[in-house]
Design an enzyme around this catalytic site. Structure first.
Site, mmCIF file in Angstrom:
data_model
loop_
_atom_site.group_PDB
_atom_site.id
_atom_site.type_symbol
_atom_site.label_atom_id
_atom_site.label_comp_id
_atom_site.label_asym_id
_atom_site.label_seq_id
_atom_site.Cartn_x
_atom_site.Cartn_y
_atom_site.Cartn_z
ATOM 1 N N ASP A 131 12.061 -2.759 -120.075
ATOM 2 C CA ASP A 131 13.303 -2.828 -120.841
ATOM 3 C C ASP A 131 13.108 -2.088 -122.168
ATOM 4 O O ASP A 131 12.195 -2.414 -122.926
ATOM 5 C CB ASP A 131 13.666 -4.289 -121.103
ATOM 6 C CG ASP A 131 15.078 -4.462 -121.644
ATOM 7 O OD1 ASP A 131 15.560 -3.568 -122.377
ATOM 8 O OD2 ASP A 131 15.702 -5.499 -121.339
ATOM 9 N N LYS A 179 17.878 -1.484 -129.627
ATOM 10 C CA LYS A 179 18.239 -1.818 -130.999
ATOM 11 C C LYS A 179 16.979 -2.013 -131.849
ATOM 12 O O LYS A 179 16.017 -2.652 -131.416
ATOM 13 C CB LYS A 179 19.096 -3.080 -131.025
ATOM 14 C CG LYS A 179 20.462 -2.887 -130.357
ATOM 15 C CD LYS A 179 21.302 -4.145 -130.444
ATOM 16 C CE LYS A 179 22.668 -3.920 -129.781
ATOM 17 N NZ LYS A 179 23.524 -5.132 -129.830
#
Length: 215
Positions: free
Chosen positions: A119, A123
């Site tokens: 993943d 951000k």
């Protein structure tokens, strides 16, 4: 990634306890007893549906492999992959959190860590969740042999660039860095499900190997 709920997953995993080992903490420091040999141990953190780790086990019977996957609903697919491959004796799976490796492995238990299509947590405030953040690099070092290695693949350029910087700043030696792995496909490359999907769309696959320095 949105996960499909499989209420039967827990029972399925328990039924295949010779593949997905229960109570892995009991083998800490003694994984050789699981495989009944002294072969090197390679682990994949975030094994997903298991195509990569199963392929590696089949191609390298002289190496032991452990695939680590947190989500039971995903691990069932990995178990099915292992069964379809004939249940290779050099492969086991763990349904555990990869951030807790030290609960299951001692320093020197592991010879290599694979990170495939993790993943990217794009951000900035989530940077510490990336599996190549310094906190995770320290975690892997705590279970790897001296001068152990991480092999990393991703389709996400941002994560790849972050990883190059993170590993370099940690003091690791980078080698075999590729910005387009499939341009000159290595004969021994085993693809993950995501790798097949993204490369079919023409997206470049980024790959690197990183080695810890001797203490």
């Amino acid at each position: 990634m949105r996960l499909r709920n499989k209420p039967w997953a827990e029972d399925f995993i328990k039924t295949h306890s010779t593949i997905a080992l229960p109570d892995p903490e009991s083998y800490k420091g003694n994984w050789k007893s699981v495989f009944n040999n002294d072969n090197p141990l390679h682990i994949e953190v975030g094994t997903g549906k298991g195509q990569f780790i199963t392929g590696m086990a089949m191609a390298n019977p002289h190496i032991n492999y452990i695939g680590i996957e947190l989500y039971g609903s995903v691990l069932v697919s990995a178990i099915e992959n292992v069964l379809e491959a004939g249940t290779p004796a050099n492969l086991k799976l763990l349904n555990v959190d990869g951030s807790k490796l030290k609960e299951f492995f001692e320093k020197g238990d592991v010879d290599r860590v694979y990170l495939n299509f993790s993943d990217p947590w794009p951000k900035t405030r989530h940077a510490k969740r990336r599996l190549t953040h310094a906190n995770f690099l320290r975690l892997y070092e705590d279970v790897l042999v001296d001068q152990g290695e991480i092999h990393f693949k991703t389709d996400n350029r941002g994560l790849f660039e972050f990883s190059l910087v993170s590993m370099s700043q940690y003091g690791m030696m980078l080698k075999d860095v590729s910005l387009d792995l499939h341009a000159e496909m290595p004969e021994d490359n085993i693809m993950t499900e995501y790798e097949e999907k993204f490369s079919a769309k023409g997206q470049p696959i980024y790959r690197l190997e990183a080695q810890y320095k001797a203490k």
